[in-house]
Design a protein around this motif. Structure first.
Motif, PDB file in Angstrom:
ATOM      1  N   SER A  68       0.821  -1.214   0.000  1.00 55.50           N
ATOM      2  CA  SER A  68       0.000   0.000   0.000  1.00 55.50           C
ATOM      3  C   SER A  68       0.854   1.264   0.000  1.00 55.50           C
ATOM      4  O   SER A  68       0.402   2.328  -0.449  1.00 55.50           O
ATOM      5  CB  SER A  68      -0.934   0.006   1.217  1.00 55.50           C
ATOM      6  N   LYS A  69       2.085   1.145   0.472  1.00 55.11           N
ATOM      7  CA  LYS A  69       3.004   2.291   0.513  1.00 55.11           C
ATOM      8  C   LYS A  69       3.942   2.323  -0.687  1.00 55.11           C
ATOM      9  O   LYS A  69       4.863   3.142  -0.746  1.00 55.11           O
ATOM     10  CB  LYS A  69       3.818   2.251   1.814  1.00 55.11           C
ATOM     11  N   GLY A  70       3.703   1.417  -1.634  1.00 55.36           N
ATOM     12  CA  GLY A  70       4.533   1.403  -2.829  1.00 55.36           C
ATOM     13  C   GLY A  70       5.934   0.879  -2.604  1.00 55.36           C
ATOM     14  O   GLY A  70       6.856   1.162  -3.382  1.00 55.36           O
ATOM     15  N   THR A  71       6.109   0.101  -1.576  1.00 53.92           N
ATOM     16  CA  THR A  71       7.425  -0.460  -1.274  1.00 53.92           C
ATOM     17  C   THR A  71       7.826  -1.455  -2.361  1.00 53.92           C
ATOM     18  O   THR A  71       7.014  -2.281  -2.774  1.00 53.92           O
ATOM     19  CB  THR A  71       7.397  -1.176   0.089  1.00 53.92           C
ATOM     20  N   PRO A  72       9.065  -1.428  -2.829  1.00 56.78           N
ATOM     21  CA  PRO A  72       9.491  -2.330  -3.901  1.00 56.78           C
ATOM     22  C   PRO A  72       9.768  -3.744  -3.399  1.00 56.78           C
ATOM     23  O   PRO A  72      10.907  -4.205  -3.360  1.00 56.78           O
ATOM     24  CB  PRO A  72      10.771  -1.669  -4.425  1.00 56.78           C
ATOM     25  N   VAL A  73       8.713  -4.457  -3.007  1.00 58.54           N
ATOM     26  CA  VAL A  73       8.810  -5.869  -2.656  1.00 58.54           C
ATOM     27  C   VAL A  73       8.129  -6.665  -3.762  1.00 58.54           C
ATOM     28  O   VAL A  73       7.035  -6.300  -4.209  1.00 58.54           O
ATOM     29  CB  VAL A  73       8.187  -6.151  -1.268  1.00 58.54           C
ATOM     30  N   HIS A  74       8.783  -7.730  -4.205  1.00 58.40           N
ATOM     31  CA  HIS A  74       8.302  -8.444  -5.389  1.00 58.40           C
ATOM     32  C   HIS A  74       7.808  -9.858  -5.106  1.00 58.40           C
ATOM     33  O   HIS A  74       7.078 -10.420  -5.912  1.00 58.40           O
ATOM     34  CB  HIS A  74       9.419  -8.519  -6.434  1.00 58.40           C
ATOM     35  N   ALA A  75       8.244 -10.431  -3.990  1.00 55.47           N
ATOM     36  CA  ALA A  75       7.876 -11.828  -3.740  1.00 55.47           C
ATOM     37  C   ALA A  75       7.882 -12.119  -2.246  1.00 55.47           C
ATOM     38  O   ALA A  75       8.610 -11.494  -1.470  1.00 55.47           O
ATOM     39  CB  ALA A  75       8.830 -12.778  -4.454  1.00 55.47           C
ATOM     40  N   LEU A  76       7.077 -13.114  -1.876  1.00 53.89           N
ATOM     41  CA  LEU A  76       7.132 -13.706  -0.539  1.00 53.89           C
ATOM     42  C   LEU A  76       7.908 -15.007  -0.635  1.00 53.89           C
ATOM     43  O   LEU A  76       7.635 -15.847  -1.498  1.00 53.89           O
ATOM     44  CB  LEU A  76       5.723 -13.995  -0.008  1.00 53.89           C
TER      45      LEU A  76
END
Length: 399
Positions: free
Chosen positions: A262-270
Motif C-alpha cells: 500500500s506504501k509502494g514499497t518495492p517488494v516483489h515476492a514472498l
C-alpha cells in the motif's frame, strides 16, 4: 539471552538452532531414545505405502521445472562446492538456481562477511558468483537484514543513533557490489514472531528496537536503489502448517505485505521457506487460501528453503524415504497449483550436506535423509516425488 548479543550469535550461527531444538531431548543431550512413530506419521506412512513414486529419470529437476515455467535450485555453500567436485557436477546437472547458504549472511563462520565494523570479506560470495556465471546458474542473495548471524561487534557498536546508517551502509555495499548479477535478494528475513505480543506481529529484534517498524520498508527501498533489476523478497518460516500458531503468523505476514504494498514499497515476492516436519500436518485449504491472498497482492511466491526432517521416523531407510517423498509431493502439489509460485529451492541438494544433521539429528544416531540425493549423491524417492510434482504442475510464466 538477548537477540543480537555476541553470545547469542555464536550459539546461533546456523539458522534457528535453539528454538528449533527446544523440547527435543535428543537434540540437547545426544541421548539415544527409541520412539514410537507418531500417529500422524503412521497415517501418512500407510497412505504412501500405496503410492508409486515412479518417473522417467532422463530429465533433471531443473529441466522438469523449467518446462512448467518454474525455476528450481538448491542451497549450498562455498566450502562444500569448492571442495567437492562430485557434488558440484550434480549441482550443475540438477539446479538452475544457487543460494549461498552462509557467505552473504553478516557473520557465519568460517567465512564471515562482516568480520569487523568497517570490513567486508566477499571471498566466498565472489567465488560462488563466478561458479554460477560460469555454469549458467542464477544466484540468489541470502540475506541482507536478519536478527540472527549478527557479528560480535554488533552489540558493542550498533545503537538507536547509528543503526539506520549501519543498515544503509551494509545494503549499499553488498547489494551494490552484485548489482545486476543476482536473480533475487532475501532482503528481510523472519521479521514476524507473533508470540512477541505486538499487534503488528513484528519480532522484537535489534532492528526493531533501534529503528522501529519502518526498518522493513527502508531495507527494501535501499536494496531497490542499489540493485533495481533483482527480485526483492520477504522470507519467513512456519507458514505451511495447519496450527493456530501458523494461522496467526500467516495473518501477520499478510498484514505486513499489504502494508508494504500500500506504501509502494518495492517488494516483489514472498519467500515461503518450507522446512517441513513429518509430524506437523499441512492444512491444504488454509495454505491454498493464503497463497491466493499473497498472489492477489501482485506478488510472486518463492519456495525458498524446502526440506523434510526425518527425526521422528523409524530407523528403516526405505520407510523414511517413502514418507519423506510423500510429504514433498503433497506439499508441492498444493503450492504449485498457485501460478504465482515461480521458484522452488531445496535447502541443500544431498544428504551429505544438510543443516538438519546438526540441528535436527536423529536420537538413534543414524544419518538424516531429508534431501533429493542421498549422501552418495544417488537420487532417492524424494527426487522422484519432486520430479513428479513438477511434471504434474500447471504451466506458468516466470515474470
Amino acid at each position: 539471552m538477548a537477540p543480537g548479543s555476541s553470545s547469542h550469535n555464536r550459539l546461533l550461527s546456523r539458522r534457528r538452532a535453539l528454538h528449533l531444538c527446544l523440547g527435543t531431548a535428543a537434540c540437547l543431550s545426544g541421548a539415544v531414545i527409541q520412539r514410537k512413530m507418531p500417529l500422524v506419521v503412521q497415517r501418512r506412512s500407510s497412505v504412501y505405502n500405496n503410492r508409486e513414486f515412479v518417473v522417467d529419470g532422463q530429465r533433471a529437476l531443473k529441466d522438469r521445472a523449467a518446462a512448467k515455467g518454474i525455476l528450481y535450485g538448491a542451497e549450498i555453500n562455498h566450502q562444500q562446492l569448492s571442495a567437492d567436485s562430485d557434488l558440484a557436477a550434480q549441482f550443475i546437472q540438477e539446479c538452475a538456481l544457487l543460494v549461498e547458504g552462509g557467505g552473504l549472511k553478516w557473520f557465519l563462520t568460517p567465512s564471515p562477511l562482516r568480520p569487523a565494523p568497517n570490513t567486508f570479506d566477499f571471498t566466498a560470495a565472489d567465488w560462488m558468483l563466478r561458479f554460477s556465471q560460469t555454469n549458467q546458474v542464477k544466484m540468489r542473495g541470502h540475506t541482507l537484514v536478519w536478527h540472527q548471524s549478527l557479528p560480535p561487534w554488533f552489540e558493542e557498536t550498533v545503537n538507536n543513533r547509528n543503526a539506520e546508517q549501519v543498515m544503509h551502509s551494509h545494503i549499499r555495499t553488498v547489494a551494490g557490489r552484485y548489482r545486476g548479477q543476482m536473480h533475487s535478494w532475501d532482503v528481510v528475513n523472519e521479521a514476524i514472531r507473533v508470540q512477541d505480543g505486538r499487534s503488528d506481529g513484528l519480532r522484537k529484534s535489534p532492528w526493531l528496537e533501534f529503528m522501529g517498524p519502518d526498518y522493513v520498508e527502508l531495507a527494501f527501498r535501499i536494496t531497490a536503489e542499489m540493485d533495481p533489476n533483482a527480485k526483492l523478497v520477504y522470507n519467513d518460516f512456519g507458514l505451511e502448517f495447519g496450527s493456530r500458531k501458523s494461522d496467526a503468523k500467516r495473518e501477520s505476514v499478510l498484514q505486513l505485505l499489504s502494508k508494504l504494498m500500500s506504501k509502494g514499497t518495492p517488494v516483489h515476492a514472498l519467500g515461503v521457506q518450507g522446512h517441513l516436519d513429518t509430524t506437523r500436518p499441512i492444512n491444504s485449504s488454509k495454505l491454498r487460501n493464503f497463497l491466493a491472498d499473497v498472489a492477489a497482492l501482485g506478488l510472486e511466491i518463492f519456495i525458498t528453503e524446502l526440506d523434510v526432517t526425518d527425526r521422528s521416523l523409524p530407523a528403516d531407510a526405505a520407510t523414511r524415504d517413502r514418507v519423506i517423498a510423500g510429504v514433498y509431493e503433497d506439499f508441492l502439489s498444493i503450492v504449485l497449483d498457485e501460478p504465482r509460485v515461480t521458484t522452488v529451492t531445496t535447502w541443500g541438494l544431498s544428504d551429505r550436506y544438510t543443516w538438519l544433521s546438526e540441528f535436527f539429528p536423529r536420537s538413534d544416531g543414524l544419518p538424516v535423509r531429508p534431501l533429493p540425493l542421498d549422501s552418495d549423491l544417488n537420487r532417492k524417492l524424494a527426487w522422484n516425488a519432486i520430479a513428479r510434482a513438477f511434471d504434474n504442475a500447471p504451466s506458468r510464466t516466470i515474470i
